[in-house]
Design an enzyme around this catalytic site. Structure first.
Site: not given
Length: 330
Positions: A137, A277, A297
């Site tokens: 991520c 994240h 995302n």
């Protein structure tokens, strides 16, 4: 379709029993998501998790219809995963200790900022990526911030190589661990030292591999990175409005409400500031009277609203979204 809304039946031991009436929907979901569980035990476990998530979705959306939530949730490609699995596969943010700063944003308190911003409308955001079962991520967040700066500087929107960062920023001086996690500023530092290839020349593999960076395929570099004051949402707003997309860390990737988010403004009181994240803030605005951050995302188009989520803004640094913010400068 009333059958789909039926909640799971709880056994005496607290486990959710499979409902035969959901067999068709389970098979349909597996076909749609291309799931093939060859082991029957695995199949049974996945089915129970799926039913548990389905029950959560139905109850949450019932409450949403009664005005109890500002967002809805829905079944997606992660519907047969537990929160622990989601964060294990797709989280892995590793915040450096101590957190070093190469520069900080100096706020212009007299500056009038727009009520809403969406860098997608200005062509500064590449397509939504899918990181797969790799804790990368941080790499997608970092490359996304640099892609925006590259577009603003050169007029060209180029997808940069997350795999380059996964494979090559693992030296001790950077501290990243590839699919095992990393941090955006460490990725920026690698790019400062080395540059980064394009996605086309160094495609994503969703696994740790040997570093294959080739300077002949260099697509971008940066001179330094800027870190925003800890927890300052006004500073984040100013940076997003005046500089471009900003890399941020958040908590909540491990909450069912987050990975099953579908629409609205995400606001979960159980969200903490325990970062797990890395994502990219590409704008902000207000929806139905509720301020939000527009967040890109790296979980594919089937997550959220075509890969995006609106997260509560001006709400006591909800999910720690303004705690660790940074962007590169070319």
């Amino acid at each position: 379709m009333a059958v789909l809304g039926a909640p799971g039946v709880l056994c005496d031991n607290g486990a959710t029993a499979e409902r035969p009436t959901l067999d068709h929907h389970w098979d349909l979901w597996k076909k749609t998501r291309m799931r093939r569980n060859t082991d029957q035990n695995e199949e049974d476990v996945r089915r129970l998790i799926w039913e548990k998530n389905l029950k959560f979705i139905m109850l949450h959306n019932l409450e949403h219809s009664m005005g109890m939530h500002s967002y809805s949730v829905g079944m997606n490609h992660m519907g047969d995963m537990t929160p622990e699995e989601v964060i294990g596969y797709m989280g892995s943010l590793r915040i450096p200790r101590p957190w070093n700063r190469s520069g900080t944003l100096k706020s212009s308190s007299n500056q009038t900022l727009p009520d809403s911003v969406d860098w997608r409308e200005k062509g500064c955001v590449t397509n939504v990526k899918y990181q797969g079962s790799c804790g990368s991520c941080w790499a997608f967040s970092a490359e996304g911030a640099l892609e925006g700066q590259l577009k603003l500087k050169t007029g060209k929107l180029v997808s940069l190589s997350a795999q380059n960062l996964v494979d090559c920023s693992t030296e001790e001086k950077y501290g990243n661990k590839g699919c095992g996690g990393g941090f955006m500023t460490e990725a920026f530092q690698y790019i400062i030292d080395t540059s980064i290839d394009s996605e086309a020349s160094y495609p994503y593999k969703a696994m740790d591999e040997k570093c294959l960076y080739d300077p002949k395929n260099r697509a971008a570099t940066c001179s330094r990175y800027i870190e925003l004051p800890f927890g300052d949402e006004e500073a984040l707003k100013e940076a997003v409005a005046t500089k471009g997309p900003v890399s941020v860390g958040i908590d909540d990737a491990s909450h069912s409400s987050f990975f099953l988010y579908q629409s609205g403004v995400y606001d979960d009181p159980s969200c903490t500031e325990n970062m797990n994240h890395g994502v990219l803030v590409v704008g902000y605005g207000t929806l139905d009277g509720k301020d939000y951050w527009l967040v890109k995302n790296s979980w594919g188009l089937h997550f959220g609203d075509q890969g995006y989520i609106r997260m509560a803004r001006n709400n006591k640094n909800h999910c720690g979204i303004a705690s660790y913010c940074s962007y590169p400068e070319i």
